[in-house]
Design an enzyme around this catalytic site. Structure first.
Site, mmCIF file in Angstrom:
data_model
loop_
_atom_site.group_PDB
_atom_site.id
_atom_site.type_symbol
_atom_site.label_atom_id
_atom_site.label_comp_id
_atom_site.label_asym_id
_atom_site.label_seq_id
_atom_site.Cartn_x
_atom_site.Cartn_y
_atom_site.Cartn_z
ATOM 1 N N HIS A 1 126.686 -31.461 28.605
ATOM 2 C CA HIS A 1 127.946 -31.232 27.892
ATOM 3 C C HIS A 1 128.639 -30.003 28.495
ATOM 4 C CE1 HIS A 1 126.698 -34.215 25.156
ATOM 5 N NE2 HIS A 1 126.572 -33.529 24.045
ATOM 6 N N CYS B 1 124.192 -30.359 19.377
ATOM 7 C CA CYS B 1 124.038 -29.983 20.791
ATOM 8 C C CYS B 1 125.167 -29.075 21.305
ATOM 9 C CB CYS B 1 123.917 -31.236 21.655
ATOM 10 S SG CYS B 1 125.013 -32.572 21.173
HETATM 11 N N1 LIG Z 1 121.291 -37.128 22.247
HETATM 12 C C1 LIG Z 1 121.572 -35.853 22.034
HETATM 13 O O1 LIG Z 1 122.078 -35.131 22.923
HETATM 14 C C2 LIG Z 1 121.281 -35.231 20.713
HETATM 15 C C3 LIG Z 1 121.486 -33.866 20.564
HETATM 16 C C4 LIG Z 1 121.222 -33.265 19.338
HETATM 17 C C5 LIG Z 1 120.761 -34.030 18.310
HETATM 18 N N2 LIG Z 1 120.585 -35.369 18.466
HETATM 19 C C6 LIG Z 1 120.090 -36.128 17.328
HETATM 20 O O2 LIG Z 1 118.782 -36.618 17.630
HETATM 21 C C7 LIG Z 1 118.568 -37.872 16.999
HETATM 22 C C8 LIG Z 1 118.164 -38.911 18.032
HETATM 23 O O3 LIG Z 1 119.178 -39.040 19.003
HETATM 24 P P1 LIG Z 1 118.965 -39.851 20.354
HETATM 25 O O4 LIG Z 1 120.147 -39.501 21.163
HETATM 26 O O5 LIG Z 1 117.608 -39.662 20.907
HETATM 27 O O6 LIG Z 1 119.117 -41.380 19.819
HETATM 28 P P2 LIG Z 1 118.478 -42.742 20.400
HETATM 29 O O7 LIG Z 1 118.286 -42.664 21.877
HETATM 30 O O8 LIG Z 1 119.302 -43.824 19.833
HETATM 31 O O9 LIG Z 1 117.011 -42.777 19.725
HETATM 32 C C9 LIG Z 1 116.820 -43.021 18.354
HETATM 33 C C10 LIG Z 1 115.336 -43.029 18.033
HETATM 34 O O10 LIG Z 1 115.168 -43.255 16.620
HETATM 35 C C11 LIG Z 1 114.253 -44.316 16.444
HETATM 36 N N3 LIG Z 1 114.473 -45.036 15.178
HETATM 37 C C12 LIG Z 1 115.536 -45.803 14.832
HETATM 38 N N4 LIG Z 1 115.337 -46.356 13.614
HETATM 39 C C13 LIG Z 1 114.117 -45.920 13.185
HETATM 40 C C14 LIG Z 1 113.327 -46.136 12.031
HETATM 41 N N5 LIG Z 1 113.765 -46.935 11.047
HETATM 42 N N6 LIG Z 1 112.116 -45.543 11.936
HETATM 43 C C15 LIG Z 1 111.664 -44.745 12.921
HETATM 44 N N7 LIG Z 1 112.357 -44.496 14.076
HETATM 45 C C16 LIG Z 1 113.565 -45.078 14.189
HETATM 46 C C17 LIG Z 1 114.495 -45.209 17.631
HETATM 47 O O11 LIG Z 1 113.417 -46.103 17.780
HETATM 48 P P3 LIG Z 1 113.602 -47.533 18.543
HETATM 49 O O12 LIG Z 1 113.580 -47.226 20.007
HETATM 50 O O13 LIG Z 1 112.429 -48.310 18.098
HETATM 51 O O14 LIG Z 1 114.912 -48.102 18.105
HETATM 52 C C18 LIG Z 1 114.567 -44.156 18.733
HETATM 53 O O15 LIG Z 1 113.272 -43.710 19.072
HETATM 54 C C19 LIG Z 1 119.874 -38.189 16.246
HETATM 55 O O16 LIG Z 1 119.757 -37.718 14.925
HETATM 56 C C20 LIG Z 1 120.902 -37.366 16.990
HETATM 57 O O17 LIG Z 1 122.008 -37.028 16.187
HETATM 58 C C21 LIG Z 1 120.820 -35.980 19.647
#
Ligand SMILES: NC(=O)c1ccc[n+]([C@@H]2O[C@H](COP(=O)([O-])OP(=O)(O)OC[C@H]3O[C@@H](n4cnc5c(N)ncnc54)[C@H](OP(=O)(O)O)[C@@H]3O)[C@@H](O)[C@H]2O)c1
Length: 339
Positions: free
Chosen positions: A246, A133
């Site tokens: 950010h 990001c």
């Molecule tokens: N947040 C940001 O600003 C941002 C920016 C760039 C990239 N990212 C990347 O995007 C990804 C998600 O980030 P996030 O911030 O959205 O995290 P988050 O809010 O913690 O969401 C994680 C997601 O992954 C799912 N998950 C976890 N274990 C799983 C499994 N075994 N099988 C299938 N789904 C599973 C979770 O499902 P449950 O709800 O069922 O647990 C939830 O839907 C990460 O790789 C992160 O590095 C995030």
């Protein structure tokens, strides 16, 4: 491989998370041509109902055949899941746009910010990586300056919101804030220290060189996206108690002398960039105003008086939108435009 159609079968992996949730909103807002939409998350969320275009869709868990018939899979469920499931999805015939760090530095995988290097989409082999990001919002601003004045060195310090860590971190900041204001003990679960009313110079794991993984992502991803490995980058990434958006203090040194006025003019014409730079009226980009917006905001543009050819800037964007979900969906839009 992706074939031209009127509408596409789309899957969102990690649909219940902070980025996944934003993806559903953006697919709907931008009227992405969705035929069927399948939503995946962990076992914890199986059967949970999410809404898309007024319809209810039940969340599923991933299986070997989950991607049969899917054209585009948007992954936002973390690197471990991407490592296992992205190749399975590609073997099922769909294109994966992955938000995790798993594939970003793989030489076989393009790392794309559409405003900067949409041309790299031409050589994808099934997986396309969405950058970190903080890197995305920085390169959207740096590329048009680089094209004119060639950037030699970048020094960046970030001020990253807790939504960058996901849903649990947002809940933790809220809970700690409420508890502290009510003189109650707090729970520390997501970060190594209290995040409410604090600042942590620590994002992701520490590496042997003393940098964090997040800092090295900014260093390495910037070069790959800009297609110029001669640019020197050094980063300090900091977590701040902000929910969304950010901010970055960015200093650049260029090969050709460029004035602050020239930079403002270049950036006013740059795709996806909005210049807010009226210090006399106290106007500059702020995360509370960037939240929910698509553009990257830049201000405090000034010449660095300590070197001959340097510029300082303040860059702010919504990490869940341009930093993640929006950039991924823009990639999907570019892909279908190319068919
Ligand atoms: N947040 C940001 O600003 C941002 C920016 C760039 C990239 N990212 C990347 O995007 C990804 C998600 O980030 P996030 O911030 O959205 O995290 P988050 O809010 O913690 O969401 C994680 C997601 O992954 C799912 N998950 C976890 N274990 C799983 C499994 N075994 N099988 C299938 N789904 C599973 C979770 O499902 P449950 O709800 O069922 O647990 C939830 O839907 C990460 O790789 C992160 O590095 C995030």
């Amino acid at each position: 491989m992706l074939k031209k159609k009127e509408k596409y079968n789309v899957a969102v992996v990690g649909a219940t998370g902070a980025v996944g949730n934003e993806m559903l909103t953006i697919l709907e807002e931008r009227e992405f041509p969705v035929d069927t939409l399948r939503l995946f998350a962990s076992e914890r969320s199986e059967g949970k109902v999410l809404h898309f275009k007024g319809k209810e869709i039940a969340v599923e868990t991933l299986k070997e055949d989950s991607f049969n018939g899917v054209d585009i899979a948007l992954f936002s469920a973390g690197a471990e899941r991407s490592k296992i499931w992205a190749p399975i999805a590609v073997r099922s015939g769909c294109v994966v746009i992955d938000n995790s760090s798993q594939w970003r530095m793989d030489p076989e995988v393009p790392l794309v910010v559409p405003e900067v290097n949409a041309y790299d989409l031409k050589w994808h082999k099934g997986i396309i990586a969405n950058p970190n990001c903080s890197t995305i919002q920085m390169v959207v601003v740096l590329k048009p300056i680089h094209d004119v004045a060639k950037i030699k060195r970048v020094v960046v310090t970030t001020f990253q919101s807790v939504s960058g860590t996901g849903k649990r971190a947002m809940d933790e900041l809220l809970q700690q804030t409420v508890d502290l204001l009510n003189f109650r003990d707090i729970k520390i679960q997501v970060y190594p220290h209290q995040i409410a009313f604090n600042v942590l110079p620590h994002i992701d794991k520490f590496l042997d060189n003393g940098y964090t993984k997040e800092e090295m992502k900014m260093v390495n991803e910037t070069k790959k996206i800009m297609g110029d490995y001669s640019i020197k980058v050094t980063a300090t990434t900091v977590r701040v108690p902000v929910f969304r958006g950010h901010s970055e203090s960015v200093n650049i040194e260029t090969e050709r002398k460029i004035t602050a006025d020239e930079v403002r003019e270049i950036l006013k014409k740059a795709p996806g960039v909005v210049v807010i730079d009226n210090p006399e009226k106290n106007e500059y980009p702020l995360p509370i105003y960037a939240s929910g917006k698509d553009e990257v905001f830049v201000g405090r543009i000034r010449e660095d008086e300590s070197i001959e050819k340097g510029i300082n800037m303040w860059i702010v964007a919504d990490n869940l939108r341009k930093g993640a979900a929006l950039n991924a969906i823009q990639i999907a839009e570019e892909l279908i435009k190319m068919l």
